[in-house]
Scaffold this motif. Structure first.
Motif, PDB file in Angstrom:
ATOM      1  N   UNK A 230       0.821  -1.209   0.000  1.00  0.00           N
ATOM      2  CA  UNK A 230       0.000   0.000   0.000  1.00  0.00           C
ATOM      3  C   UNK A 230       0.855   1.258   0.000  1.00  0.00           C
ATOM      4  N   UNK A 231       1.889   1.265   0.805  1.00  0.00           N
ATOM      5  CA  UNK A 231       2.763   2.424   0.907  1.00  0.00           C
ATOM      6  C   UNK A 231       4.212   1.967   0.867  1.00  0.00           C
ATOM      7  N   UNK A 232       5.098   2.880   0.555  1.00  0.00           N
ATOM      8  CA  UNK A 232       6.511   2.539   0.417  1.00  0.00           C
ATOM      9  C   UNK A 232       7.293   3.026   1.631  1.00  0.00           C
ATOM     10  N   UNK A 233       7.829   2.123   2.436  1.00  0.00           N
ATOM     11  CA  UNK A 233       8.618   2.544   3.597  1.00  0.00           C
ATOM     12  C   UNK A 233      10.000   3.042   3.171  1.00  0.00           C
ATOM     13  N   UNK A 234      10.599   3.896   4.007  1.00  0.00           N
ATOM     14  CA  UNK A 234      11.970   4.329   3.734  1.00  0.00           C
ATOM     15  C   UNK A 234      12.968   3.355   4.341  1.00  0.00           C
ATOM     16  N   UNK A 235      12.482   2.478   5.238  1.00  0.00           N
ATOM     17  CA  UNK A 235      13.344   1.499   5.892  1.00  0.00           C
ATOM     18  C   UNK A 235      12.486   0.325   6.338  1.00  0.00           C
ATOM     19  N   UNK A 236      13.029  -0.884   6.213  1.00  0.00           N
ATOM     20  CA  UNK A 236      12.363  -2.083   6.708  1.00  0.00           C
ATOM     21  C   UNK A 236      13.264  -2.758   7.723  1.00  0.00           C
ATOM     22  N   UNK A 237      12.717  -2.996   8.905  1.00  0.00           N
ATOM     23  CA  UNK A 237      13.429  -3.722   9.957  1.00  0.00           C
ATOM     24  C   UNK A 237      12.650  -4.995  10.224  1.00  0.00           C
ATOM     25  N   UNK A 238      13.288  -6.157  10.061  1.00  0.00           N
ATOM     26  CA  UNK A 238      12.586  -7.424  10.243  1.00  0.00           C
ATOM     27  C   UNK A 238      13.369  -8.370  11.134  1.00  0.00           C
ATOM     28  N   UNK A 239      12.646  -9.153  11.926  1.00  0.00           N
ATOM     29  CA  UNK A 239      13.278 -10.205  12.712  1.00  0.00           C
ATOM     30  C   UNK A 239      13.786 -11.293  11.771  1.00  0.00           C
ATOM     31  N   UNK A 240      14.749 -12.041  12.258  1.00  0.00           N
ATOM     32  CA  UNK A 240      15.302 -13.118  11.443  1.00  0.00           C
ATOM     33  C   UNK A 240      14.249 -14.185  11.149  1.00  0.00           C
ATOM     34  N   UNK A 241      13.333 -14.407  12.102  1.00  0.00           N
ATOM     35  CA  UNK A 241      12.283 -15.401  11.909  1.00  0.00           C
ATOM     36  C   UNK A 241      10.919 -14.760  12.163  1.00  0.00           C
ATOM     37  N   UNK A 242      10.005 -14.963  11.243  1.00  0.00           N
ATOM     38  CA  UNK A 242       8.626 -14.492  11.359  1.00  0.00           C
ATOM     39  C   UNK A 242       7.685 -15.676  11.248  1.00  0.00           C
ATOM     40  N   UNK A 243       6.624 -15.688  11.994  1.00  0.00           N
ATOM     41  CA  UNK A 243       5.631 -16.766  12.015  1.00  0.00           C
ATOM     42  C   UNK A 243       6.159 -18.057  11.373  1.00  0.00           C
ATOM     43  N   UNK A 244       5.975 -18.220  10.068  1.00  0.00           N
ATOM     44  CA  UNK A 244       6.402 -19.489   9.450  1.00  0.00           C
ATOM     45  C   UNK A 244       7.423 -19.292   8.327  1.00  0.00           C
ATOM     46  N   UNK A 245       8.023 -18.089   8.245  1.00  0.00           N
ATOM     47  CA  UNK A 245       9.086 -17.885   7.258  1.00  0.00           C
ATOM     48  C   UNK A 245      10.244 -17.143   7.913  1.00  0.00           C
TER      49      UNK A 245
ATOM     50  N   UNK B 236      13.397   0.174  -2.869  1.00  0.00           N
ATOM     51  CA  UNK B 236      14.782   0.546  -2.563  1.00  0.00           C
ATOM     52  C   UNK B 236      15.014   0.771  -1.074  1.00  0.00           C
ATOM     53  N   UNK B 237      14.008   0.529  -0.247  1.00  0.00           N
ATOM     54  CA  UNK B 237      14.167   0.748   1.188  1.00  0.00           C
ATOM     55  C   UNK B 237      15.262  -0.154   1.733  1.00  0.00           C
ATOM     56  N   UNK B 238      16.211   0.393   2.489  1.00  0.00           N
ATOM     57  CA  UNK B 238      17.223  -0.458   3.122  1.00  0.00           C
ATOM     58  C   UNK B 238      16.564  -1.460   4.071  1.00  0.00           C
ATOM     59  N   UNK B 239      17.198  -2.610   4.223  1.00  0.00           N
ATOM     60  CA  UNK B 239      16.663  -3.678   5.060  1.00  0.00           C
ATOM     61  C   UNK B 239      17.635  -3.986   6.193  1.00  0.00           C
ATOM     62  N   UNK B 240      17.118  -4.019   7.413  1.00  0.00           N
ATOM     63  CA  UNK B 240      17.893  -4.398   8.597  1.00  0.00           C
ATOM     64  C   UNK B 240      17.272  -5.662   9.159  1.00  0.00           C
ATOM     65  N   UNK B 241      18.098  -6.680   9.421  1.00  0.00           N
ATOM     66  CA  UNK B 241      17.609  -7.936   9.979  1.00  0.00           C
ATOM     67  C   UNK B 241      18.074  -8.063  11.426  1.00  0.00           C
ATOM     68  N   UNK B 242      17.118  -8.343  12.322  1.00  0.00           N
ATOM     69  CA  UNK B 242      17.419  -8.571  13.735  1.00  0.00           C
ATOM     70  C   UNK B 242      17.555 -10.069  13.965  1.00  0.00           C
TER      71      UNK B 242
END
Length: 253
Positions: free
Chosen positions: A56-71, A88-94
């Motif tokens: 729906x919208x374009x984030x300027x940054x995505x921060x995601x955990x290493x594991x989510x529900x089933x992926x 093109x949003x940079x991605x940070x993985x926790x």
């Protein structure tokens, strides 16, 4: 976070961070840090929610955990890129455990960095600053309200609390008649139940404007400060950022 008001929200505030984590406690912790850094944050508990928001919208940054529900976070990155090749949003993985193989895979898939979860206040701030800010700060700056005295005279700005931003290296002081650029001033700042004294130099000024939020003031750079007082500022800022929240020990995740 529900999507029904996304269009209205992004029309007024177009820069936001998408945060995805299935662990509710860690999600709240990271969300609160990002909010207190001054960012607008949309949260997702599942990969499906993250994809729905990003569609729906374009984030300027995505921060995601290493594991989510089933992926994994790696699979989420791939899904996001398949959904929007122009993303093109940079991605940070926790990451919740040390896994060099998965870390290399995340970086190869487009993540800019992997941070241990829960992320430290300083590490998260610096990584986010470098990722999306045109002039990244290496030290945390917070909005605050602190009593200030200049030349041993309390600043009278009508509300008493006149330091409106603070970092280890400077402050923004709201004042009706800012001093000229490059003026060097002895400054006394009250932190919690104590005070510290520094010498500061005016590096920019803001005059009163027609808009209600355009308050006059001046940006100050500390040119003389003891390491003890710098440590006190750093501790004060960290305490303000982490107030009412506590990171989850890695062993409990």
């Amino acid at each position: 976070m529900a999507l029904k008001n996304v269009a209205t929200y992004t029309a007024s505030r177009r820069r936001f961070v998408l945060l995805a984590d299935s662990d509710a406690r860690n999600l709240l912790y990271t969300y609160t840090l990002l909010k207190r850094f001054g960012y607008s944050v949309w949260t997702a508990r599942t990969a499906a929610e993250a994809l729905e928001i990003a569609a729906v919208v374009t984030p300027v940054l995505i921060v995601t955990a290493q594991h989510l529900d089933n992926i994994t976070g790696l699979e989420l990155i791939r899904k996001l890129k398949r959904m929007n090749a122009a993303l093109t949003a940079p991605l940070i993985v926790l990451t919740r455990e040390t896994d060099p193989v998965n870390e290399r895979a995340c970086l190869a898939a487009g993540a800019i960095v992997c941070l241990p979860a829960p992320a430290s206040v300083e590490d998260l701030y610096r990584v986010v600053q470098v990722a999306i800010e045109p002039f990244p700060r290496m030290n945390i700056r917070i909005n605050t309200r602190l009593d200030v005295a200049i030349n041993n005279r309390p600043v009278d700005c009508g509300e008493g609390a006149c330091a409106r931003a603070l970092s280890e290296h400077g402050a923004y002081v709201r004042i009706r008649n800012p001093y000229p650029l490059n003026t060097r001033l002895p400054l006394r700042i009250h932190l919690a139940d104590s005070a510290l004294s520094v010498d500061a130099q005016v590096i920019y000024t803001r005059q009163a404007g027609n808009e209600q939020k355009n308050h006059p003031g001046m940006g100050l750079q500390f040119v003389r400060i003891s390491w003890q007082d710098q440590t006190r500022i750093r501790t004060f800022i960290k305490n303000e950022i982490t107030k009412d929240i506590r990171p989850i020990p890695p062993a409990q995740i």
